[in-house]
Design an enzyme around this catalytic site. Structure first.
Site, PDB file in Angstrom:
ATOM      1  N   THR A   1       0.856  -1.183   0.000  1.00  0.00           N
ATOM      2  CA  THR A   1       0.000   0.000   0.000  1.00  0.00           C
ATOM      3  C   THR A   1       0.891   1.232   0.000  1.00  0.00           C
ATOM      4  O   THR A   1       1.995   1.216   0.548  1.00  0.00           O
ATOM      5  CB  THR A   1      -0.869   0.046   1.269  1.00  0.00           C
ATOM      6  OG1 THR A   1      -0.001   0.159   2.397  1.00  0.00           O
ATOM      7  CG2 THR A   1      -1.703  -1.209   1.405  1.00  0.00           C
TER       8      THR A   1
ATOM      9  N   GLU B   1      -5.672  -3.913  -0.530  1.00  0.00           N
ATOM     10  CA  GLU B   1      -5.997  -4.978   0.423  1.00  0.00           C
ATOM     11  C   GLU B   1      -7.138  -5.871  -0.040  1.00  0.00           C
ATOM     12  O   GLU B   1      -7.395  -6.916   0.558  1.00  0.00           O
ATOM     13  CB  GLU B   1      -6.401  -4.359   1.779  1.00  0.00           C
ATOM     14  CG  GLU B   1      -5.262  -3.748   2.571  1.00  0.00           C
ATOM     15  CD  GLU B   1      -4.999  -2.284   2.220  1.00  0.00           C
ATOM     16  OE1 GLU B   1      -5.378  -1.860   1.098  1.00  0.00           O
ATOM     17  OE2 GLU B   1      -4.420  -1.571   3.047  1.00  0.00           O
TER      18      GLU B   1
ATOM     19  N   LYS C   1     -15.649  14.424  13.930  1.00  0.00           N
ATOM     20  CA  LYS C   1     -16.568  13.947  14.963  1.00  0.00           C
ATOM     21  C   LYS C   1     -16.937  15.112  15.864  1.00  0.00           C
ATOM     22  O   LYS C   1     -16.228  15.421  16.809  1.00  0.00           O
ATOM     23  CB  LYS C   1     -15.933  12.787  15.726  1.00  0.00           C
ATOM     24  CG  LYS C   1     -15.929  11.507  14.891  1.00  0.00           C
ATOM     25  CD  LYS C   1     -14.762  10.592  15.147  1.00  0.00           C
ATOM     26  CE  LYS C   1     -14.758   9.469  14.109  1.00  0.00           C
ATOM     27  NZ  LYS C   1     -13.528   8.704  14.093  1.00  0.00           N
TER      28      LYS C   1
ATOM     29  N   TRP D   1     -21.192  12.797  12.963  1.00  0.00           N
ATOM     30  CA  TRP D   1     -20.103  12.779  11.998  1.00  0.00           C
ATOM     31  C   TRP D   1     -20.361  13.788  10.874  1.00  0.00           C
ATOM     32  O   TRP D   1     -21.455  13.837  10.310  1.00  0.00           O
ATOM     33  CB  TRP D   1     -19.928  11.371  11.407  1.00  0.00           C
ATOM     34  CG  TRP D   1     -19.365  10.368  12.381  1.00  0.00           C
ATOM     35  CD1 TRP D   1     -19.144  10.557  13.716  1.00  0.00           C
ATOM     36  CD2 TRP D   1     -18.956   9.021  12.098  1.00  0.00           C
ATOM     37  NE1 TRP D   1     -18.628   9.428  14.285  1.00  0.00           N
ATOM     38  CE2 TRP D   1     -18.494   8.462  13.320  1.00  0.00           C
ATOM     39  CE3 TRP D   1     -18.912   8.240  10.949  1.00  0.00           C
ATOM     40  CZ2 TRP D   1     -18.010   7.153  13.409  1.00  0.00           C
ATOM     41  CZ3 TRP D   1     -18.437   6.943  11.038  1.00  0.00           C
ATOM     42  CH2 TRP D   1     -17.986   6.401  12.259  1.00  0.00           C
TER      43      TRP D   1
END
Lengths: 548, 548
Positions: B185, B330, B439, B444
């Site tokens: 990654t 992934e 947050k 959110w």
């Protein structure tokens, strides 16, 4: 070096969860004769949980066999996914087996429970007293009280049994190589033989079914599953539909051309799958009473070779593409599918489409000669087809543990018993069964090619060719002819037919031996039963005309 | 109960054999700037065997890492399949990594051999002295003599090395869970992390790529693989092409809009895959100089969200369907693909197509809130996306054996770090990265939604939003604005921009804090580097205007 990938098993419980949530709006519908009764995949998920809970209540656990004796309908689809999802093994009994075979396979598989359609109860009642391991019968779509239970067997109403159950179930995580479903071959030699599919094999196979190089259906399709769920793993249709979100349309017991055409007129399926006999009937029905069936974008036909004329009639007269496919109970059943190579047109395209098709990557294929040598894929060399892969059986089921018969398996490959040729680009053409091919003086003559050719003669209704012993050539063809009404049997007719074949075959392939019979013996699934024809010949029951 | 299915492993050697025989006429071609150089899959099979023999000659065996440092071209495709087929592990190095990261990943993976494109030698030469485990460098498409070898490293010419080799190879049968390929990654936090794909995961993933509910390409397609082979398992294109028989078209180093359009004009691909940046450039190129690109029936775009306007411009002005997809290194990387449900049209269809897409059956997905509780897939509830399945990583590679970081994995599920919502029918919409979502008082706020909205203002060139500490609300958004030329920074501008946002957001979501910067820091792959922006804020490097 190991990978870091999750060791997540391929599991039909996961498939059920997926279909009943993210594909929850898709449907399975069953024809009632006048309309359909429909459940969404969301409802199917709930009903599968109720069935799983009910089966658990009857003592069914991981590895136990749950049989069905049913038409293609909603309840059969529920059983198809619920039984493997809970870790049990679905065994769809072939309602068309001869009685002694049906009893044999249910006992051999040690079926514990059988779910039976109400309309099939009269037939099932005859077998039930001989089913040694069955403890419970669940009657769907009918009256449970109509069945008299033998000692030790309890009969339940599907509706009542499920009504009491929770619509959630905590499906177990099981090894992907565990049994999910089983199916017996309707072999013409010896007892039927059981094939046991795994969660892994069914998952991989479903991925192949929805691949565009196989059936390629999607959530936009409505798949008419005419092929019985008890034939050859239902051609993979139930699991592939759940995986893709395709809608499923079930004909129940309405399998005659008329009702099928009514069903199609009403529901407009985009995809259908059945054996050639069904499509022959549908085609005749369409000639008698025209109907637009162009909503069918693809029709997959397998089980036996499709007559080219039928493919062309569907396409040219009705705008329906017939896709020819090959497979067996032992191969889950895909197999090869006859999509032509891109860029090929006209006659060449048809030639490709008449083949048994091209193999996908997950099915390895080779041809092997009499001496066990691999022959080249040159499109000409003949050999017995052998296949290998994760959804191909490696043995036949035996309660005592599988033994691997060398007549059926060759160093990890399945011997299909089919003789054919493969082109360099992977297209299979079958010419015969290995037991039917005629071995004349070291060369092979296809009995099927002779049959097809002679059936082109206007006097011939049916023809079957078997190999019979010959002193000089080891084996020579004997042609058994069923004449059309009005045609006369005898040496004149035989001479006429042989003349008709000359030019189509090499001279040494032309048959000398002919016999005229009232009908060709058939197996339970309607194939020519050449074993019985051979026995009739051996018993001296056939009058043979030998041309010089 | 065990199944009777063959225990045949899913193997890239089998895939290579299939592609080079039954799909032997298909091709891989590389653009040279003026035309293509082409090899058939049959020739690819022979060249893969020569490369495998050459690598074996250099001491490479099962499990050893074979790295590439290459553009997308024929030789890279050969390495992609030859290395795993022989049991080695392909490691495609990302040529765009920062130098220290490149050195880190090659050493961490313990690469033994690197195949390098001649045009990349000047860059590679800088890294080579620091690559501790590399013993051999093979120079393709260039002059091996141009590379000076450090002590202990031998440099070979690809052409000369392969010329001496046999074009057959006896590929080993290996466990399907063995490593086939690895990819790191380009994470913005900490060292790059390695993901190791298996034969099993790559096979299953290829079956999914060719499925019509994902990319759905077939032997009739020509797939332009613009996405680099060193990004996220090349989106699965090489193995899916070999499996389906699709032709592959490689752009080599010609990745600018002009050359890409010339390549398309010449070769007429039917399918292409790249990140949005590339397509933005192609779109601009088409505006400047019109060209018919309707030969592209589908373009898959992923890597980051596609601007809706771009999708509509391609479809409405150029007749090209953009297919939005989501995935990660992934996840092999598929992921979800935004095919709309059947029967949906107009605005509703576009809304589905703008999502990150629908999950296939083999990828399980769920959303989890701050407390680790699964939230419903109701199309509204936000949560961190977690995924699970046989081609999803379950750990990151470590030479000492993997440790499973609870920040990255949750009870067998991969935590993607993406925050989003999922509809009941399985469509994912991502709204933010979990580390970027703000947050504020238990609710959110999506930083991405704020960025997209404020970038609609005519004075704004770029905008990045980060969460900064707030005494009352825990966290509040800070909007960093890059103004277009001529626009004035300051409190007046901030007020103007906040007013522009009101109506688009709930009042409590409107940002008070604003800062005007010269440019948004970016990662090596061109994404906003919010880590650096946060550091600039923490260091007091940003002048913040706080509106009352």
């Amino acid at each position: 070096m190991l990978s870091t990938m999750q060791d997540e098993p391929l599991s039909l419980a996961t498939l059920l969860k997926y279909a009943s949530t993210f594909q929850g709006d898709s449907t399975v519908s069953t024809w009632t004769g006048t309309g359909v009764r429909t459940m969404t995949y969301r409802e199917l998920g709930a009903e599968a949980a109720r069935l799983a809970n009910a089966l658990r209540g009857l003592g069914i656990g991981v590895g136990d066999r749950v049989a069905t004796f049913m038409w293609n309908n909603n309840e059969h689809m529920v059983a198809y996914i619920a039984a493997p999802a809970m870790g049990a093994v679905l065994h769809a009994l072939n309602i068309r087996l001869f009685p002694e075979q049906l009893v044999y396979v249910a006992n051999h598989a040690e079926d514990q429970v059988v779910i039976v359609d109400g309309t099939l109860l009269p037939m099932f009642a005859q077998y039930l007293p001989n089913l040694k391991t069955v403890r419970h019968v669940i009657v769907a779509n009918g009256d449970a009280a109509a069945l008299e239970a033998p000692e030790g067997v309890r009969v339940h109403s599907y509706t009542e049994l499920l009504a009491a159950q929770s619509d959630t179930y905590d499906y177990p995580v099981i090894d992907e190589r565990s049994a999910a479903a089983m199916c017996y071959t309707s072999g013409t030699t010896g007892d039927p033989k059981g094939v046991v599919y795994s969660h892994r094999s069914n998952w991989l196979h479903a991925m192949q079914v929805i691949s565009p190089n196989s059936m390629g259906f999607t959530e936009a399709d409505t798949v008419l599953a005419i092929v019985p769920l008890f034939h050859a793993n239902a051609w993979g249709l139930p699991y592939a539909a759940l995986m893709s979100g395709a809608n499923v349309l079930m004909p129940d017991r309405f399998l005659q051309p008329g009702p099928l055409l009514e069903l199609m007129e009403s529901e407009k399926p985009t995809f259908a799958a059945a054996v050639p006999t069904i499509w022959g009937g549908v085609l005749a029905g369409l000639e008698a009473k025209p109907q637009d069936i162009s909503h069918l974008r693809t029709v997959v036909v397998g089980g036996s070779a499709v007559p080219p004329a039928m493919m062309q009639a569907f396409e040219q007269r009705h705008g329906v593409r017939i896709l020819h496919a090959w497979g067996m109970t032992e191969t889950s059943p895909l197999g090869s599918v006859a999509h032509p190579p891109s860029g090929v047109t006209g006659e060449e395209e048809w030639e490709y489409r008449f083949t048994q098709g091209r193999f996908p990557a997950t099915v390895q294929a080779r041809l092997v000669d009499d001496e066990g040598k691999v022959v080249p894929n040159d499109g000409e060399s003949l050999g017995e087809l052998e296949v290998r892969g994760p959804w191909i059986t490696g043995s036949y089921y035996s309660p005592e543990g599988a033994t691997i018969d060398p007549d059926k398996f060759d160093d990890g490959w399945l011997r299909t018993g089919d003789v054919g040729k493969i082109t360099p680009n992977g297209y299979l053409t079958l010419v015969d069964r290995s037991k039917d091919v005629i071995k004349s003086g070291g060369e092979w003559i296809s009995s099927v090619d002779l049959e097809n050719a002679v059936m082109g003669h206007p006097s011939v209704a049916e023809a079957a060719v078997i190999g019979v012993p010959d002193e000089k050539w080891d084996e020579r063809p004997l042609v058994a002819i069923v004449l059309k009404e009005g045609a006369e049997p005898g040496e004149g007719q035989a001479t006429e037919l042989r003349d008709f074949l000359s030019g189509k075959f090499a001279k040494w392939q032309l048959p000398e031996r002919w016999t005229f019979i009232a009908e060709v013996p058939k197996t339970s699934v309607g194939k020519f039963d050449k074993k019985r024809l051979r026995a009739q010949f051996a018993d001296g029951d056939l009058t043979v005309t030998t041309l010089s």
